[in-house]
Design a protein around this motif. Sequence first.
Motif, PDB file in Angstrom:
ATOM      1  N   TYR A  40     -22.498  42.676  -0.020  1.00  0.00           N
ATOM      2  CA  TYR A  40     -23.337  41.528   0.311  1.00  0.00           C
ATOM      3  C   TYR A  40     -22.616  40.675   1.346  1.00  0.00           C
ATOM      4  O   TYR A  40     -21.481  40.245   1.120  1.00  0.00           O
ATOM      5  CB  TYR A  40     -23.622  40.698  -0.945  1.00  0.00           C
ATOM      6  CG  TYR A  40     -24.201  41.518  -2.070  1.00  0.00           C
ATOM      7  CD1 TYR A  40     -25.564  41.707  -2.179  1.00  0.00           C
ATOM      8  CD2 TYR A  40     -23.367  42.141  -2.999  1.00  0.00           C
ATOM      9  CE1 TYR A  40     -26.108  42.481  -3.198  1.00  0.00           C
ATOM     10  CE2 TYR A  40     -23.889  42.912  -4.019  1.00  0.00           C
ATOM     11  CZ  TYR A  40     -25.255  43.080  -4.121  1.00  0.00           C
ATOM     12  OH  TYR A  40     -25.783  43.859  -5.132  1.00  0.00           O
ATOM     13  N   THR A  90     -29.520  49.859   3.778  1.00  0.00           N
ATOM     14  CA  THR A  90     -29.013  48.572   4.260  1.00  0.00           C
ATOM     15  C   THR A  90     -30.196  47.634   4.480  1.00  0.00           C
ATOM     16  O   THR A  90     -31.259  48.050   4.931  1.00  0.00           O
ATOM     17  CB  THR A  90     -28.231  48.739   5.576  1.00  0.00           C
ATOM     18  OG1 THR A  90     -29.085  49.369   6.554  1.00  0.00           O
ATOM     19  CG2 THR A  90     -26.985  49.591   5.370  1.00  0.00           C
ATOM     20  N   ASP A 114     -22.179  48.415  -3.814  1.00  0.00           N
ATOM     21  CA  ASP A 114     -23.108  47.456  -3.217  1.00  0.00           C
ATOM     22  C   ASP A 114     -22.316  46.339  -2.567  1.00  0.00           C
ATOM     23  O   ASP A 114     -21.369  45.803  -3.136  1.00  0.00           O
ATOM     24  CB  ASP A 114     -24.118  46.918  -4.232  1.00  0.00           C
ATOM     25  CG  ASP A 114     -23.496  46.425  -5.529  1.00  0.00           C
ATOM     26  OD1 ASP A 114     -22.526  47.050  -5.996  1.00  0.00           O
ATOM     27  OD2 ASP A 114     -23.974  45.426  -6.091  1.00  0.00           O
ATOM     28  N   TYR A 132     -17.948  43.178  -1.687  1.00  0.00           N
ATOM     29  CA  TYR A 132     -18.544  44.416  -2.181  1.00  0.00           C
ATOM     30  C   TYR A 132     -17.909  44.797  -3.511  1.00  0.00           C
ATOM     31  O   TYR A 132     -16.846  44.305  -3.883  1.00  0.00           O
ATOM     32  CB  TYR A 132     -18.374  45.555  -1.164  1.00  0.00           C
ATOM     33  CG  TYR A 132     -16.986  46.155  -1.113  1.00  0.00           C
ATOM     34  CD1 TYR A 132     -16.649  47.274  -1.877  1.00  0.00           C
ATOM     35  CD2 TYR A 132     -15.998  45.618  -0.286  1.00  0.00           C
ATOM     36  CE1 TYR A 132     -15.381  47.833  -1.825  1.00  0.00           C
ATOM     37  CE2 TYR A 132     -14.724  46.172  -0.218  1.00  0.00           C
ATOM     38  CZ  TYR A 132     -14.421  47.282  -0.993  1.00  0.00           C
ATOM     39  OH  TYR A 132     -13.165  47.824  -0.952  1.00  0.00           O
ATOM     40  N   MET A 143     -22.637  52.377  -8.204  1.00  0.00           N
ATOM     41  CA  MET A 143     -23.070  52.063  -6.843  1.00  0.00           C
ATOM     42  C   MET A 143     -22.025  51.223  -6.135  1.00  0.00           C
ATOM     43  O   MET A 143     -21.396  50.352  -6.746  1.00  0.00           O
ATOM     44  CB  MET A 143     -24.406  51.318  -6.853  1.00  0.00           C
ATOM     45  CG  MET A 143     -24.864  50.865  -5.470  1.00  0.00           C
ATOM     46  SD  MET A 143     -26.528  50.150  -5.452  1.00  0.00           S
ATOM     47  CE  MET A 143     -27.497  51.652  -5.431  1.00  0.00           C
ATOM     48  N   GLU A 161     -27.847  41.031  -6.550  1.00  0.00           N
ATOM     49  CA  GLU A 161     -28.114  39.924  -5.627  1.00  0.00           C
ATOM     50  C   GLU A 161     -28.014  38.566  -6.316  1.00  0.00           C
ATOM     51  O   GLU A 161     -27.469  37.607  -5.758  1.00  0.00           O
ATOM     52  CB  GLU A 161     -29.509  40.071  -5.001  1.00  0.00           C
ATOM     53  CG  GLU A 161     -29.595  41.063  -3.867  1.00  0.00           C
ATOM     54  CD  GLU A 161     -29.547  42.487  -4.368  1.00  0.00           C
ATOM     55  OE1 GLU A 161     -29.232  43.378  -3.557  1.00  0.00           O
ATOM     56  OE2 GLU A 161     -29.789  42.725  -5.580  1.00  0.00           O
ATOM     57  N   CYS A 219     -27.472  42.958   2.674  1.00  0.00           N
ATOM     58  CA  CYS A 219     -27.179  43.710   1.450  1.00  0.00           C
ATOM     59  C   CYS A 219     -27.098  45.188   1.792  1.00  0.00           C
ATOM     60  O   CYS A 219     -27.905  45.692   2.586  1.00  0.00           O
ATOM     61  CB  CYS A 219     -28.269  43.455   0.413  1.00  0.00           C
ATOM     62  SG  CYS A 219     -28.197  44.514  -1.030  1.00  0.00           S
ATOM     63  N   TYR A 220     -26.145  45.910   1.162  1.00  0.00           N
ATOM     64  CA  TYR A 220     -25.867  47.273   1.587  1.00  0.00           C
ATOM     65  C   TYR A 220     -25.440  48.117   0.381  1.00  0.00           C
ATOM     66  O   TYR A 220     -24.482  47.779  -0.306  1.00  0.00           O
ATOM     67  CB  TYR A 220     -24.739  47.269   2.635  1.00  0.00           C
ATOM     68  CG  TYR A 220     -24.827  46.080   3.584  1.00  0.00           C
ATOM     69  CD1 TYR A 220     -25.705  46.088   4.662  1.00  0.00           C
ATOM     70  CD2 TYR A 220     -24.066  44.926   3.359  1.00  0.00           C
ATOM     71  CE1 TYR A 220     -25.810  44.993   5.505  1.00  0.00           C
ATOM     72  CE2 TYR A 220     -24.162  43.825   4.210  1.00  0.00           C
ATOM     73  CZ  TYR A 220     -25.040  43.858   5.278  1.00  0.00           C
ATOM     74  OH  TYR A 220     -25.147  42.769   6.110  1.00  0.00           O
ATOM     75  N   GLY A 221     -26.165  49.233   0.105  1.00  0.00           N
ATOM     76  CA  GLY A 221     -25.885  50.010  -1.096  1.00  0.00           C
ATOM     77  C   GLY A 221     -25.756  51.505  -0.870  1.00  0.00           C
ATOM     78  O   GLY A 221     -26.454  52.080  -0.036  1.00  0.00           O
ATOM     79  N   LYS A 250     -24.564  50.471 -12.536  1.00  0.00           N
ATOM     80  CA  LYS A 250     -25.911  49.925 -12.475  1.00  0.00           C
ATOM     81  C   LYS A 250     -26.760  50.645 -13.524  1.00  0.00           C
ATOM     82  O   LYS A 250     -26.508  51.815 -13.843  1.00  0.00           O
ATOM     83  CB  LYS A 250     -26.538  50.133 -11.090  1.00  0.00           C
ATOM     84  CG  LYS A 250     -25.756  49.473  -9.952  1.00  0.00           C
ATOM     85  CD  LYS A 250     -25.994  47.976  -9.937  1.00  0.00           C
ATOM     86  CE  LYS A 250     -25.483  47.341  -8.665  1.00  0.00           C
ATOM     87  NZ  LYS A 250     -24.032  47.356  -8.525  1.00  0.00           N
ATOM     88  N   THR A 286     -29.035  45.851  -9.838  1.00  0.00           N
ATOM     89  CA  THR A 286     -28.476  45.411  -8.566  1.00  0.00           C
ATOM     90  C   THR A 286     -27.940  43.999  -8.794  1.00  0.00           C
ATOM     91  O   THR A 286     -28.187  43.415  -9.840  1.00  0.00           O
ATOM     92  CB  THR A 286     -29.540  45.473  -7.448  1.00  0.00           C
ATOM     93  OG1 THR A 286     -28.977  45.062  -6.219  1.00  0.00           O
ATOM     94  CG2 THR A 286     -30.726  44.592  -7.773  1.00  0.00           C
TER      95      THR A 286
END
Length: 586
Positions: free
Chosen positions: A161, A413, A159, A133, A157, A111, A444-446, A138, A109
């Motif tokens: 932010y 999410t 993802d 995004y 993914m 972050e 954060c959203y994946g 990953k 991920t």
Amino acid sequence: MRYTRAFIHTFYETPKEAETPSHIFLLRGSYIYPVAAGIYTLLPLGHRVAEKIKKILREEMDGIEGQEVTMPVVNPAELWKKTKRYYDIGPELFRFHDRKNREFVLAMTHEEVITDVAKQFIKSYRDMPVMLYQIQTKVRDEARPRGGLLRVREFTMKDGYSFHPDFEDLDRYYPRVYNAYLRIFARCGLEAIPIEADTGIMGGTGSHEFMLPSDYGEDRFVTCSHCSYRANTEKAVGEKKVPENLLNENPPPVEEVSTPGITTIAQLMDFFGISREGFLKTVAYEADGKLVIAAIRGDFDISETKLANRLKAVKLELASEETLREKGLYGGFLSPVGLKGKVTVIVDESATLPIPFIAGGNKPDVHLKNVLYGRDFQADDVADIAEVREGDTCLQCREGTLSIKRGIELGHTFKLGIKYTAEDTMDVQYLDSQGNMQRVVMGCYGIGVERLMAAVVERWHDDAGIIWPVTVAPYQVILIPIGQRDNVLNTAQACYEMLKNRFEVLWDDRNESPGVKFKDADLLGIPLRVVVSQRLLESNSVEIKVRKTGEIFECPVNELVARLESIIKELTPQLEGLPYMEEEQI
């Protein structure tokens, strides 16, 4: 695309390693190819489906003012050390050194990287809100890859932010992502159920999972029969009904009872002649190496996820017999009596009622009667650490009962808050309108692309193969001529030229029997099948089969484009009626 030029190699035997429908049909239809455990090549058909899903993801993220970036899979370890996740995450995180002995990780991920980017560029309240995004690879060293694309070690993914000046702004933006996720899944042909979820290693103040009910899902979630309550079992809470017949605020003093060889609840119930509610179940854990005693009423089980979250423990495991012996304790005869101040004691709310419990005696072959919370044992912490049960009463409405279902997590999410921007992690601040330094707030959203592909197949298949929704199908139409007569082949050629400018068409130009072609068409799951044959040409018609419904009908050749457009419109998933979140629902 002509079938004879396409890289399609179907087979009809069920692969021995495949168990779930999506794994079986994606392998049989040559959508994917296994390279190693949990690592797959997306073959041309699978790649086309993945690109359709990515297009939907981009459209919906752009629609909520997301801006696409691409971040590296290889991350410097020092970024992950700043957030302490380098140490908190176990062997799932790939770690390695480069030729200069610098430490790196393979991102599961992003972050850390995106927060580092934000720190460099977000300086003022005028720079927010902003959402960035990506759709990127990953890597996760999954201990037990399973289910084909459902649980893998390398995956793609989406993802995203988001960065905000305060929690209120995050709360205003969060429903936009939540609603975009509902649209994404609906456009892929799935009816996702949003549920409250545990934040896990991501951290933060709250989260939602979007679940697809499935017998093959690894997640469990509860739904209420009466109201809208939905939650992952790791988060869910049911009503803990009070056993009125056992309440006694002034029971006799604690009494030791010899119980040689009696250790299980079932044996104890027979011995004492009392129901499970009358027992104090006590379990010993090691939380980040520290001994913890957890106690709960005997008719409940301890949720290790809830317990770990309450303790803020990264690693939680059952205490070994050796660890217990070092403290003078014995498995099978544990209780919190006399332990406060010696070890950490956490007690579930269910065990704090005035019930004279039967509990372990903290020595071999001994149990205690009339053990009362507050009088005979105390807790360092009282919290909900109970697993929710099938049939529990819903705490939200007090009327419905909770049902436990299995499901596939489609997306997640998170309201991260300041977990990654805090002073002791990445330390990201900005200057507000009053000239004061403030902490940036994150969301954060994946969504996993390959997992979403597999989930579509789990939902849409039959015994013959896949049934792709038109929005993500590799081709919308498969054109099948029957026989090798010139007029049939010429008409098929003309139909192909007519259709390929309006639709995505796979022309099955193989010299194979009708049975083989039809079987492959069903296996591949292409939404519409158009058949050209000598019999049909006698009436200047072709045959259309709708894969989803099985409906078959004839259509004049000169009306074919219009009919296909009409059917595709009917098959396109609708977005009306989704359970959209309003800002006041947060």
